[in-house]
Design an enzyme around this catalytic site. Structure first.
Site, PDB file in Angstrom:
ATOM      1  N   SER A 154      13.463 -71.359   1.756  1.00  0.00           N
ATOM      2  CA  SER A 154      13.472 -72.812   1.947  1.00  0.00           C
ATOM      3  C   SER A 154      14.630 -73.364   1.146  1.00  0.00           C
ATOM      4  O   SER A 154      15.052 -72.758   0.148  1.00  0.00           O
ATOM      5  CB  SER A 154      12.159 -73.375   1.403  1.00  0.00           C
ATOM      6  OG  SER A 154      12.284 -74.768   1.188  1.00  0.00           O
ATOM      7  N   TYR A 167       6.226 -73.380  -5.058  1.00  0.00           N
ATOM      8  CA  TYR A 167       6.787 -73.059  -3.740  1.00  0.00           C
ATOM      9  C   TYR A 167       8.251 -72.622  -3.858  1.00  0.00           C
ATOM     10  O   TYR A 167       8.666 -71.628  -3.253  1.00  0.00           O
ATOM     11  CB  TYR A 167       6.645 -74.301  -2.859  1.00  0.00           C
ATOM     12  CG  TYR A 167       7.187 -74.203  -1.462  1.00  0.00           C
ATOM     13  CD1 TYR A 167       6.488 -73.519  -0.471  1.00  0.00           C
ATOM     14  CD2 TYR A 167       8.387 -74.836  -1.106  1.00  0.00           C
ATOM     15  CE1 TYR A 167       6.985 -73.465   0.839  1.00  0.00           C
ATOM     16  CE2 TYR A 167       8.878 -74.781   0.182  1.00  0.00           C
ATOM     17  CZ  TYR A 167       8.167 -74.094   1.153  1.00  0.00           C
ATOM     18  OH  TYR A 167       8.651 -74.041   2.429  1.00  0.00           O
ATOM     19  N   LYS A 171       9.734 -68.983  -2.874  1.00  0.00           N
ATOM     20  CA  LYS A 171      10.755 -68.869  -1.824  1.00  0.00           C
ATOM     21  C   LYS A 171      12.006 -68.160  -2.342  1.00  0.00           C
ATOM     22  O   LYS A 171      12.666 -67.432  -1.607  1.00  0.00           O
ATOM     23  CB  LYS A 171      11.096 -70.257  -1.277  1.00  0.00           C
ATOM     24  CG  LYS A 171       9.996 -70.851  -0.382  1.00  0.00           C
ATOM     25  CD  LYS A 171       9.625 -69.903   0.744  1.00  0.00           C
ATOM     26  CE  LYS A 171       8.956 -70.565   1.923  1.00  0.00           C
ATOM     27  NZ  LYS A 171       8.493 -69.596   2.937  1.00  0.00           N
TER      28      LYS A 171
HETATM   29  P1  NAI Z   1       3.434 -74.673   9.800  1.00  0.00           P
HETATM   30  O1  NAI Z   1       2.333 -75.102   8.901  1.00  0.00           O
HETATM   31  O2  NAI Z   1       3.526 -75.320  11.134  1.00  0.00           O
HETATM   32  O3  NAI Z   1       3.402 -73.100  10.033  1.00  0.00           O
HETATM   33  C1  NAI Z   1       2.932 -72.180   9.095  1.00  0.00           C
HETATM   34  C2  NAI Z   1       1.843 -71.364   9.754  1.00  0.00           C
HETATM   35  O4  NAI Z   1       1.427 -70.333   8.875  1.00  0.00           O
HETATM   36  C3  NAI Z   1       0.582 -72.200  10.090  1.00  0.00           C
HETATM   37  O5  NAI Z   1       0.337 -72.147  11.477  1.00  0.00           O
HETATM   38  C4  NAI Z   1      -0.519 -71.544   9.266  1.00  0.00           C
HETATM   39  O6  NAI Z   1      -1.773 -71.539   9.909  1.00  0.00           O
HETATM   40  C5  NAI Z   1       0.034 -70.142   9.047  1.00  0.00           C
HETATM   41  N1  NAI Z   1      -0.538 -69.500   7.866  1.00  0.00           N
HETATM   42  C6  NAI Z   1      -0.780 -70.047   6.657  1.00  0.00           C
HETATM   43  N2  NAI Z   1      -1.315 -69.152   5.826  1.00  0.00           N
HETATM   44  C7  NAI Z   1      -1.421 -67.992   6.524  1.00  0.00           C
HETATM   45  C8  NAI Z   1      -1.891 -66.692   6.207  1.00  0.00           C
HETATM   46  N3  NAI Z   1      -2.391 -66.416   4.995  1.00  0.00           N
HETATM   47  N4  NAI Z   1      -1.842 -65.727   7.149  1.00  0.00           N
HETATM   48  C9  NAI Z   1      -1.339 -65.991   8.389  1.00  0.00           C
HETATM   49  N5  NAI Z   1      -0.901 -67.229   8.742  1.00  0.00           N
HETATM   50  C10 NAI Z   1      -0.938 -68.217   7.829  1.00  0.00           C
HETATM   51  O7  NAI Z   1       4.789 -74.888   8.991  1.00  0.00           O
HETATM   52  P2  NAI Z   1       6.317 -74.522   9.331  1.00  0.00           P
HETATM   53  O8  NAI Z   1       7.122 -75.671   8.842  1.00  0.00           O
HETATM   54  O9  NAI Z   1       6.469 -74.073  10.714  1.00  0.00           O
HETATM   55  O10 NAI Z   1       6.590 -73.336   8.288  1.00  0.00           O
HETATM   56  C11 NAI Z   1       6.998 -72.041   8.652  1.00  0.00           C
HETATM   57  C12 NAI Z   1       7.719 -71.410   7.472  1.00  0.00           C
HETATM   58  O11 NAI Z   1       8.951 -72.092   7.241  1.00  0.00           O
HETATM   59  C13 NAI Z   1       6.948 -71.451   6.160  1.00  0.00           C
HETATM   60  O12 NAI Z   1       7.145 -70.251   5.461  1.00  0.00           O
HETATM   61  C14 NAI Z   1       7.594 -72.601   5.421  1.00  0.00           C
HETATM   62  O13 NAI Z   1       7.440 -72.501   4.028  1.00  0.00           O
HETATM   63  C15 NAI Z   1       9.033 -72.445   5.874  1.00  0.00           C
HETATM   64  N6  NAI Z   1       9.861 -73.637   5.733  1.00  0.00           N
HETATM   65  C16 NAI Z   1       9.679 -74.701   6.565  1.00  0.00           C
HETATM   66  C17 NAI Z   1      10.495 -75.820   6.424  1.00  0.00           C
HETATM   67  C18 NAI Z   1      10.408 -76.964   7.351  1.00  0.00           C
HETATM   68  O14 NAI Z   1      11.265 -77.865   7.250  1.00  0.00           O
HETATM   69  N7  NAI Z   1       9.439 -77.006   8.256  1.00  0.00           N
HETATM   70  C19 NAI Z   1      11.507 -75.908   5.359  1.00  0.00           C
HETATM   71  C20 NAI Z   1      11.640 -74.707   4.592  1.00  0.00           C
HETATM   72  C21 NAI Z   1      10.838 -73.623   4.777  1.00  0.00           C
END
Ligand code: NAI
Length: 305
Positions: A154, A167, A171
């Protein structure tokens, strides 16, 4: 130009029930990959009962578009969960070629209020969660002399963010993880890279205005992630940044620095501008290359303290 395809390739995308993971899974499947859509369900802070509902929905979307996918609702935050996710791929499709470690949660709090549980849970999902899935997959990739791994950092991990000490630390850990997988995977045609995305998702829905989120669709990040998962990808251990139509590369670099034989505290003060000057900063491919720089300095300066 030829199209990049994934026919015959098997991919695991963790946290693919929504947001970025869903977009990565849909794009991979649209290019012929067989995809394990992993998602535990639950809330964005990692609470809530496990549910396969989110993963099932994405599998239905993929199948409706003519692709091939299977749902998996194991949590990445335990070693058994990670093994089980890889087993889902093996049982359904016989191998694993690609892992996108994307699952994530947030537990934001100002540092002085952060609890040990907030720290541990974030590390369990992001850092251990990447290890738990990537290690069993990596063992298979070694046997098959082929693998593509993308882990998700991130901009908070690269540059810090208020309220995200847990976090951002987790990361950043993934940068070292990918750099070492680069070295250990090289002989086996296993490439491990890092994505730093910015996208509208439930993790960001309350941190940016709706108008900004509208311009930050997850689908704008997936092409670089999926490219890094392709046979054509020749780089490893690199960090890419993407969002809103921008794609770039970030790197850890070191200044040319100052050569100071047996430095005193005052030598450091008097040379601080030179030490900190990033003009001509260098990037190193592994820890030993960087150590060489210090050994050369010792030879040049005659340092002996
Ligand atoms: P999101 O919340 O839509 O997706 C994350 C998914 O991971 C969720 O569907 C959740 O149910 C699943 N999850 C959580 N814990 C879990 C576990 N223990 N086992 C399996 N699945 C699990 O959020 P997003 O934004 O799509 O995030 C995806 C990745 O990108 C994450 O690692 C986040 O930290 C990273 N990220 C996102 C940013 C953004 O701007 N959206 C910025 C920087 C990093």
């Amino acid at each position: 130009m030829s199209e990049i395809r994934f026919d015959g390739r098997v991919a695991i995308v963790t946290g693919a029930g929504g947001g970025l993971g869903r977009a990565h899974a849909l794009l991979l499947a649209s290019r012929g990959a067989k995809v394990v859509v992993n998602d535990l369900g639950g809330a964005r802070d990692g609470t809530g009962a496990p549910s396969s509902e989110m993963a099932n929905k994405v599998v239905e979307e993929i199948k409706a578009a003519g692709g091939e996918a299977i749902a998996d609702a194991h949590g990445v935050d335990s070693a058994e969960g990670g093994e089980a996710i890889v087993k889902t791929a093996l049982n359904a499709y016989g191998k694993v070629d690609i892992v996108i470690a994307n699952a994530g949660i947030l537990r934001d709090r100002a540092f002085h209020n952060l609890t040990e549980e907030d720290w541990d849970k974030i590390f369990a999902v992001h850092v251990k969660g990447s290890f738990n899935v990537v290690q069993p997959a990596f063992r298979i990739m070694r046997q098959n002399s082929y693998g593509r791994i993308v882990v998700t950092t991130s901009n908070a991990g690269l540059y810090g963010n208020f309220g995200q000490a847990n976090y951002s630390s987790a990361k950043t850990a993934l940068l070292g993880f990918a750099s070492t997988l680069e070295l250990e995977g090289a002989k086996y045609n296993i490439k491990a890279n890092v994505i730093a995305p910015v996208a509208a998702s439930r993790l960001t829905e309350d941190v940016m205005p709706a108008a900004a989120l509208e311009r930050l669709k997850p689908e704008l990040v997936s092409p670089v992630v999926v490219y890094l998962c392709s046979e054509e990808c020749s780089v490893s251990g690199n960090i890419f940044t993407a969002g809103g139509g921008y794609v770039g590369r970030a790197a850890i670099v070191e200044s040319k620095g100052a050569m100071l034989a047996n430095p005193t505290i005052e030598d450091v003060r008097d040379n601080f501008t030179k030490i900190s000057d990033m003009t001509g900063a260098e990037e190193f491919s592994n820890a030993f290359d960087e150590v060489q720089k210090r050994l050369m300095a010792a030879t040049q300066t005659g340092a002996s303290a």
